[in-house]
Design a protein around this motif. Structure first.
Motif, PDB file in Angstrom:
ATOM      1  N   ILE A  58       1.163  -1.089   0.176  1.00  0.00           N
ATOM      2  CA  ILE A  58      -0.024  -0.249  -0.107  1.00  0.00           C
ATOM      3  C   ILE A  58       0.832   1.131   0.217  1.00  0.00           C
ATOM      4  O   ILE A  58       1.924   1.000   0.488  1.00  0.00           O
ATOM      5  N   ASN A  59       0.090   2.271  -0.315  1.00  0.00           N
ATOM      6  CA  ASN A  59       0.866   3.041  -0.424  1.00  0.00           C
ATOM      7  C   ASN A  59      -0.004   4.632   0.256  1.00  0.00           C
ATOM      8  O   ASN A  59      -0.808   5.155  -0.208  1.00  0.00           O
ATOM      9  N   ILE A  60       0.981   5.404   1.653  1.00  0.00           N
ATOM     10  CA  ILE A  60      -0.475   6.361   2.191  1.00  0.00           C
ATOM     11  C   ILE A  60      -0.026   7.029   1.589  1.00  0.00           C
ATOM     12  O   ILE A  60      -0.751   8.260   1.717  1.00  0.00           O
ATOM     13  N   TYR A  61       1.212   7.964   1.564  1.00  0.00           N
ATOM     14  CA  TYR A  61       1.422   8.771   0.640  1.00  0.00           C
ATOM     15  C   TYR A  61       0.270   9.004  -0.339  1.00  0.00           C
ATOM     16  O   TYR A  61      -0.165  10.827  -0.312  1.00  0.00           O
ATOM     17  N   ASN A  62       0.671   8.437  -0.982  1.00  0.00           N
ATOM     18  CA  ASN A  62      -0.216   9.108  -2.107  1.00  0.00           C
ATOM     19  C   ASN A  62      -1.630   8.529  -2.339  1.00  0.00           C
ATOM     20  O   ASN A  62      -2.277   9.379  -3.063  1.00  0.00           O
ATOM     21  N   LEU A  63      -2.290   7.742  -1.618  1.00  0.00           N
ATOM     22  CA  LEU A  63      -3.820   7.716  -1.521  1.00  0.00           C
ATOM     23  C   LEU A  63      -4.202   9.239  -0.055  1.00  0.00           C
ATOM     24  O   LEU A  63      -4.906   9.978  -1.149  1.00  0.00           O
TER      25      LEU A  63
END
Length: 594
Positions: free
Chosen positions: A137-142
């Motif tokens: 998962i990529n929390i920063y992009n989300l």
């Protein structure tokens, strides 16, 4: 009142609403993780099997924060588009929402729709990224996508894992500090809003209410303002999630009342309750009854009509979106013509009839509303073609909607192909950042069945849609009849577009043929449109070789035997009143798909 927090959990389907609700309940009740091994708010068997929330649930929890006791009223809501009306009703009883977003799937169709509903109601919005325990998962992009897509929310984006219980304490802290308490006056006349209702075999009629002003007392008389119906409150309470009874409830609380009354028809969701006789005549919010969009006829297969009738009344009490009226069929007897919000809504009702009331049902072909103009100058909006004589029809107009589809730009070609295939007319395309809004005018009968599922498939879940009624438009809609030996079969007629009559007609005949066996005469199955036979199938009769005993000899002898056989078959066909078996229709209706 200042320590009450009414909030709802909203999200796209399968983003973890009900699991998060269970974790919040465990944390507030100081239970061990996963001690609630089922999703407590999904109490219906059907919800657990399908893995979706169908009915909203409200649970009252107590939590000690900074040495003050807070009352948290948590509402878990459905995520599927067919149950948006259920969502709106419960949101009206709240002051804030948790908008849950799956860390892996990101922003999906119902995420945006639910956000817009909460924003228009003026609710405080807390965004929570769930399932942070998942790999890749990529929390920063989300977070960047969330900030681009949504503007009006608390700047802090919360994170949690409802599976393992990470971040639950922080979410509760923000609920207390960010979501406001209800604003109401305890000394005013009583004003309470009915937001849901259901029937319990032991307790009677249970009404879920939100008290906006005043105090509600046990054993007092109340009046329903919409029809001046007066009744006595037997019990008052809240769900914790177990039932807990109280002598009274103050304004700002969400709870329930129990009334023992046989007049189920007097209960209206969205009605205002006040004291009797000292009543306040000011109505609170009245909910619009959603328009039914899909119609079928339902008949009981294994129960008597009176039991079927009472079961429908109880079911309607718990499902405000359902509509029904009496209908009679020569084949199936007494039943109801029912209206639903969509295919899933229909499936849920039929399954609930079986599970909750043990009623097996027979259903007919689904139809939608059409505006029909008759040769005598009259016009009607109808959804049941069975009792209409096509010779009297002048023209038929179909229901056209304005469809708005929102999707990432990369899926635009697939979406346009899908809309063209379903007779859509493109009106506009609007580009914004990496998203596109496509506007179409399209017939409702093309999108009511599987269009939304197809849209999700071609956009990998990122596309979402909404539509509203635009107009009725003249179209090549015809009434399709099924004939058995030149006689129309009741309950198997349907409205259909001219382009589809051969495909659907042949599909119907091929499936129907499976349920007929050979007789001593031919059985003719035909599809008729505007009194013209457009497709026909014949089941040949049994044939005896009457000339097998003639070994040579005069040809006239053979012809005489054949003519005698022919006369016998014609006589048999003339006097045999062949009736279609009810079970043939039942089995056929189970398998036919559109």
């Amino acid at each position: 009142m200042k320590n009450i927090r009414n909030f709802s959990i909203i999200a796209h389907i399968d983003h973890g609403k009900s699991t998060l609700s269970s974790r919040i309940i465990e944390f507030c009740k100081k239970l061990s993780l996963n001690s609630l091994n089922i999703k407590v708010l999904d109490s219906m068997e059907l919800e657990k099997e399908k893995g979706i929330t169908i009915k909203s649930r409200c649970i009252s929890l107590n939590y000690l924060y900074n040495n003050e006791k807070y009352n948290l009223n948590l509402v878990d809501t459905p995520g599927h588009i067919d149950f948006n009306n259920e969502l709106k009703r419960y949101l009206y009883a709240c002051e804030g929402v948790l908008l849950i977003i799956d860390a892996l799937k990101g922003i999906e169709s119902q995420t945006v729709i639910n956000y817009n509903i909460a924003y228009k109601l003026g609710l405080k919005i807390l965004i929570v990224i769930n399932k942070i325990d998942l790999p890749n998962i990529n929390i920063y992009n989300l977070k960047k996508k969330i900030k681009k897509k949504f503007k009006n929310y608390n700047n802090k984006i919360l994170k949690c894992s409802s599976k393992y219980g990470f971040g639950i304490k922080n979410i509760i802290k923000y609920i207390i500090n960010y979501i406001p308490n209800p604003i109401c006056k305890i000394n005013n006349y009583l004003q309470a809003l009915i937001i849901d209702s259901y029937f319990d075999n032991y307790l009677g009629i249970i009404l879920i209410i939100k008290i906006f002003n005043g105090i509600l007392y046990e054993k007092k008389n109340i009046v329903f303002l919409s029809n001046n119906f007066v009744c006595k409150i037997e019990k008052i309470g809240i769900f914790k999630p177990e039932i807990k009874y109280y002598k009274y409830l103050e304004c700002g609380r969400i709870g329930f009342i129990i009334i023992r009354n046989k007049n189920i028809n007097k209960i209206n969701i969205g009605d205002t309750i006040t004291n009797y006789p000292n009543k306040n005549n000011i109505f609170l919010k009245t909910f619009k009854k959603p328009l039914s969009q899909l119609f079928i006829s339902i008949f009981p297969k294994n129960k008597k009509y009176n039991y079927f009738k009472e079961s429908f009344k109880k079911l309607y009490l718990n499902d405000y979106s359902l509509t029904y009226k009496k209908e009679f069929s020569k084949i199936f007897g007494k039943g109801y013509r029912c209206g639903f919000l969509g295919i899933l809504h229909m499936d849920i009702i039929l399954e609930r009839l079986y599970r909750e009331f043990n009623i097996k049902t027979i259903i007919t072909f689904p139809n939608i509303n059409y505006k029909i103009y008759f040769k005598n100058g009259k016009k009607k909006i109808l959804n049941n073609p069975n009792n209409i004589n096509e010779n009297e029809i002048l023209k038929i107009k179909e229901y056209i909607v304005k469809l708005k589809i929102y999707s990432p730009i990369k899926y635009i070609n697939s979406i346009i192909k899908l809309c063209i295939k379903n007779r859509g007319i493109q009106k506009n395309i609007i580009y914004k950042n990496n998203y596109v809004k496509i506007i179409y005018e399209i017939p409702l009968n093309e999108i009511i069945y599987n269009f939304y599922n197809n849209l999700k498939n071609i956009t990998n879940g990122y596309g979402y849609m909404k539509y509203k009624f635009l107009k009725y438009k003249k179209s090549n809609i015809v009434k399709l009849n099924i004939l058995l030996n030149k006689k129309k079969i009741n309950n198997l007629s349907l409205f259909i577009h001219k382009k589809k009559i051969f495909i659907i007609g042949n599909q119907i005949l091929d499936n129907l043929l499976k349920y007929f066996s050979k007789k001593m005469f031919n059985i003719n199955l035909q599809i008729s449109v505007n009194n013209k036979i457009i497709s026909s199938k014949t089941i040949k009769s049994y044939r005896k070789n009457v000339i097998s005993k003639c070994y040579g000899g005069d040809i006239n002898r053979k012809n005489k035997l054949l003519k005698k056989q022919k006369r016998g078959k014609m006589k048999l066909k003339k006097y045999n009143n062949f009736k279609i078996n009810k079970n043939i229709i039942i089995n056929f209706l189970k398998i036919i798909k559109f």
